[in-house]
Write an enzyme that holds these catalytic residues in place. Structure first.
Site, mmCIF file in Angstrom:
data_model
loop_
_atom_site.group_PDB
_atom_site.id
_atom_site.type_symbol
_atom_site.label_atom_id
_atom_site.label_comp_id
_atom_site.label_asym_id
_atom_site.label_seq_id
_atom_site.Cartn_x
_atom_site.Cartn_y
_atom_site.Cartn_z
ATOM 1 N N LYS A 3 -8.099 21.786 38.421
ATOM 2 C CA LYS A 3 -8.087 23.237 38.626
ATOM 3 C C LYS A 3 -7.646 23.489 40.073
ATOM 4 O O LYS A 3 -7.849 22.631 40.943
ATOM 5 C CB LYS A 3 -9.508 23.772 38.395
ATOM 6 C CG LYS A 3 -9.741 25.230 38.764
ATOM 7 C CD LYS A 3 -9.143 26.167 37.757
ATOM 8 C CE LYS A 3 -9.020 27.602 38.301
ATOM 9 N NZ LYS A 3 -8.001 28.385 37.590
ATOM 10 N N ASN B 27 -3.968 35.428 31.500
ATOM 11 C CA ASN B 27 -5.176 35.125 32.257
ATOM 12 C C ASN B 27 -5.093 35.683 33.664
ATOM 13 O O ASN B 27 -4.032 35.766 34.267
ATOM 14 C CB ASN B 27 -5.458 33.613 32.278
ATOM 15 C CG ASN B 27 -4.791 32.902 33.447
ATOM 16 O OD1 ASN B 27 -5.268 32.946 34.584
ATOM 17 N ND2 ASN B 27 -3.660 32.265 33.191
ATOM 18 N N GLY C 239 -7.798 33.880 38.785
ATOM 19 C CA GLY C 239 -7.823 34.080 40.227
ATOM 20 C C GLY C 239 -8.405 32.912 41.000
ATOM 21 O O GLY C 239 -9.069 33.095 42.023
ATOM 22 N N LEU C 240 -8.156 31.686 40.494
ATOM 23 C CA LEU C 240 -8.441 30.470 41.274
ATOM 24 C C LEU C 240 -9.914 30.224 41.564
ATOM 25 O O LEU C 240 -10.262 29.620 42.577
ATOM 26 C CB LEU C 240 -7.659 30.481 42.606
ATOM 27 C CG LEU C 240 -6.147 30.690 42.521
ATOM 28 C CD1 LEU C 240 -5.531 30.619 43.926
ATOM 29 C CD2 LEU C 240 -5.478 29.668 41.613
ATOM 30 N N CYS D 208 0.682 30.564 41.500
ATOM 31 C CA CYS D 208 -0.306 31.325 40.737
ATOM 32 C C CYS D 208 -0.106 32.815 41.002
ATOM 33 O O CYS D 208 -0.103 33.243 42.154
ATOM 34 C CB CYS D 208 -1.726 30.925 41.125
ATOM 35 S SG CYS D 208 -2.966 31.959 40.319
ATOM 36 N N LYS E 5 4.856 23.035 42.051
ATOM 37 C CA LYS E 5 4.818 23.817 40.817
ATOM 38 C C LYS E 5 5.462 25.169 41.029
ATOM 39 O O LYS E 5 5.002 25.983 41.836
ATOM 40 C CB LYS E 5 3.371 23.970 40.336
ATOM 41 C CG LYS E 5 3.263 24.559 38.941
ATOM 42 C CD LYS E 5 1.863 24.355 38.394
ATOM 43 C CE LYS E 5 1.706 24.964 37.011
ATOM 44 N NZ LYS E 5 0.331 24.822 36.526
ATOM 45 N N THR F 279 2.654 30.452 35.189
ATOM 46 C CA THR F 279 2.620 31.563 34.224
ATOM 47 C C THR F 279 3.542 32.718 34.610
ATOM 48 O O THR F 279 3.942 32.879 35.755
ATOM 49 C CB THR F 279 1.190 32.102 34.078
ATOM 50 O OG1 THR F 279 0.686 32.422 35.381
ATOM 51 C CG2 THR F 279 0.282 31.091 33.431
ATOM 52 N N GLY G 255 3.942 26.649 27.251
ATOM 53 C CA GLY G 255 3.993 26.834 25.808
ATOM 54 C C GLY G 255 4.149 25.595 24.960
ATOM 55 O O GLY G 255 4.296 25.705 23.744
#
Ligand SMILES: Cc1cc2nc3c(=O)[nH]c(=O)nc-3n(C[C@H](O)[C@H](O)[C@H](O)COP(=O)(O)OP(=O)(O)OC[C@H]3O[C@@H](n4cnc5c(N)ncnc54)[C@H](O)[C@@H]3O)c2cc1C
Ligand SMILES: Cc1cc2nc3c(=O)[nH]c(=O)nc-3n(C[C@H](O)[C@H](O)[C@H](O)COP(=O)(O)O)c2cc1C
Ligand code: FES
Lengths: 309, 256
Positions: free
Chosen positions: A45, A69, A72-73, A131, A166, A194, A245
């Site tokens: 995470k 989602n 928020g980390l 994120c 990422k 996302t 996905g």
């Protein structure tokens, strides 16, 4: 016998399927052998410098074949991660990448200094500049090639091990960000985090999420992510890990044929734990079907044979 | 241990219009589930819908290897589940979560809002009849459901919003004018009902165990999508709950 194991961006993956960040618990009970056999690695995470409570209000919302989602980390901070969680994760014999997320350069440097002290126990860093669920930091780095390069370089000052960056699909020019990460020393890029979306609760007439926006993932985004993998794989020489996905061996194979070296799987685990096994076995079968000795021989197959690329 | 199981549907019964009881064969759940635990069901292997639906465990029969759920059809997921035919296979994730108990007092009263009675009936299976059980429903349309509950728990006292069944009022009105100091409460219902209960009776009852509802992503602790604000931070309803001590919950922050 064909082989599907490989070293991807410096990480030894016996199966080219990685558990995506933020989708699997640290709790021991969830780490059964029938899972660990089929997971090539896990991304933790998101970890931040200080403990972080994450976002208030609604955090998940189902969409057609997807999930929005706005977590928020939420996490316990780098110190607690290194004190407690890292050992917990390492017990299972699955390589562990630390998903590192920061508000500013100082936080990143602090975290990397802590991690460098435990370098032997960390299989890789997944730099999360993507994120979309925070007001500051994170994705604001990843939308910009210069900032992404800065963050990547900064990690490199303290860390010479595997470094996956990422990417965010919100970047106006995703291949440019990927190239910036590559030149700054990334070992691989993960495409992608996302997609910014939103939902409205029509019963109450208000946005579902307090921050209004949220990140979309799950099968709904697969074709979008596949397109990004294709574009990014054409732009960099370092490996690309396809993410977004994936829920079947066929999806994973498509990612690989578009140019990915491995895939990450997240939301599909919410609906079915068996998905890792299915992808693992399905990729082995695909390698045999195609008569290749290594799955790498299928990488970018579709790029190399498509009529108009 | 939370796992995904393939479970054949053995029997289904519409206990009241739109309220279904399913009986599933799944020896591990039948063996391991404890009152307060829930499962997450999926009727289809496709991604529509993607997410599993959380449902409380209603009953188990460890010898036969079966367990039951009871749910109301409110949307697409529960609609799909209600349409399953005996013999078809469902995917069951579970058992998830902590349980009711231990209780501080020997006397345990149960307070249920409609389908919230599900985990309480399972608790009843484990410990025997409640000293008191208050059930709240909407209107006369709930009669078959209320009768079904009464057949399983004759001690049930019924309340309805409009007074058409039992007494007029809410389940929590059963606590009015009662001495609660040496009673433990086991509560499950819509979040606003539990909030109201705590607001009115929290000062007089030290052991109020509530089972909370939150939307869920994974149902196994991985996503942090189901958190509630508590005195000890944001905690996951799925595996840190769903049963919490009412005084630990920050009720003003709570919503579905
Ligand atoms: C721990 C727990 C135990 C539950 N036990 C029972 C039970 O025993 N019997 C019963 O009838 N209902 C129970 N519920 C509520 C049940 O999960 C929802 O009614 C169901 O998920 C609705 O799905 P749907 O597709 O029909 O509705 P939709 O509204 O179409 O669902 C859309 C999304 O919202 C979620 N959702 C909608 N309502 C709820 C809700 N109230 N709580 C959590 N998520 C929701 C769904 O899971 C889905 O992801 C429980 C909920 C939780 C959290
Ligand atoms: C609930 C949830 C939490 C997530 N948390 C993180 C996170 O902490 N860090 C991160 O880099 N990505 C996070 N992600 C993104 C996933 O790792 C993954 O990139 C994304 O969901 C796309 O893959 P998928 O469609 O297979 O889920 C999260 C996704 C979900 C659904
Ligand atoms: S539903 Fe994912 S942590 Fe609770």
């Amino acid at each position: 016998m064909s082989s599907i194991s490989s070293v991807v961006g410096g990480v030894d993956l016996k199966v080219p399927v990685v558990i995506a960040s933020g989708t699997w618990p640290y709790e021991e009970g969830m780490w059964q052998e029938d899972l660990t056999r089929h997971a090539g690695a896990i991304c933790s995470k998101a970890i931040t410098r200080r403990p972080w409570p994450g976002n208030p209000g609604a955090r998940v919302w189902e969409t057609p074949s997807g999930i929005l989602n706005s977590i928020g980390l939420q996490n316990e901070g780098i110190d607690h991660f290194l004190d407690v969680r890292l050992n917990q994760l390492r017990k299972h014999g699955v390589p562990v990448l630390l998903n590192v997320s920061m508000e500013n350069a100082e936080d990143l440097d602090y975290m990397m200094a802590c991690i460098a002290g435990r370098a032997d126990e960390v299989d890789g860093i997944e730099l999360n500049v993507s994120c979309p669920n925070t007001d500051r930091g994170c994705m604001s780095w990843g939308v910009d090639p210069t900032l992404t390069a800065q963050a990547t370089e900064q990690v490199r000052r303290r860390w010479d091990g595997p470094l996956w960056v990422k990417l965010t699909p919100q970047a106006p020019d995703i291949p440019a960000v990927a190239r910036a990460a590559e030149s700054a020393g990334a070992s691989a890029v993960v495409a992608v985090n996302t997609w910014l979306g939103m939902a409205i609760d029509t019963k109450r007439g208000v946005p579902v999420f307090n921050r209004r926006v949220a990140g979309l993932s799950g099968p709904a985004v697969f074709p979008l992510a596949l397109r990004v993998v294709w574009d990014v794989a054409g732009a960099v020489k370092i490996p690309v890990i396809g993410c977004g996905g994936v829920r079947s061996a066929d999806d994973a194979l498509a990612m690989i044929m578009a140019g990915a070296s491995a895939v990450e799987v997240g939301a599909a685990l919410f609906s079915d734990f068996g998905v890792l096994k299915e992808i693992h076995e399905g990729l082995e079968a695909a390698a045999q079907r195609w008569g290749v000795t290594s799955l790498a021989d299928l990488r970018a197959k579709a790029r190399n044979t498509s009529v108009s690329a | 241990m939370i796992r995904d199981y393939q479970a054949p549907l053995l029997a289904k019964e519409e206990v009241s219009p739109g309220i279904w009881r399913l009986s599933l064969e799944c020896p591990p759940i039948a063996r391991e589930a404890r009152p307060g635990n829930f499962v997450l069901l999926k009727a289809v292997s496709s991604s529509a819908p993607l997410l599993r639906r959380p449902l409380g465990v209603l009953e188990t029969d460890a010898e036969k290897g079966t367990f039951g759920v009871l749910f109301r059809v409110v949307g697409a997921g529960t609609e799909l589940l209600s349409g399953m035919a005996p013999g078809q296979i469902l995917s069951v994730r579970g058992p998830v979560g902590g349980q009711f108990g231990p209780f501080e007092h020997g006397r345990v009263w149960a307070v249920a809002g409609t389908l919230g009675v599900v985990p309480l009936l399972f608790l009843r299976q484990a410990r025997g009849a409640f000293d008191k059980l208050f059930l709240g429903v909407g209107n006369a349309g709930w009669r078959p459901f209320a009768e079904w509950v009464r057949a399983r728990a004759p001690e049930m006292e019924l309340f309805s919003d409009d007074g058409s069944l039992g007494k007029k009022g809410f389940a929590i009105d059963g606590l009015k004018d009662q001495a609660l100091e040496d009673v433990s409460l086991a509560v499950c219902g819509p979040n606003p009902m539990m909030k109201a209960l705590y607001g009115q009776y929290g000062a007089r009852c030290a052991d109020i165990q509530v089972s909370l509802e939150r939307r869920m992503g994974c149902g196994m602790g991985g996503c942090f999508g189901c958190v509630v604000d508590t005195e000890t931070g944001r905690r996951r309803v799925c595996i840190d709950g769903p049963v919490f001590q009412a005084r630990e919950v920050k009720w003003d922050e709570l919503h579905l």
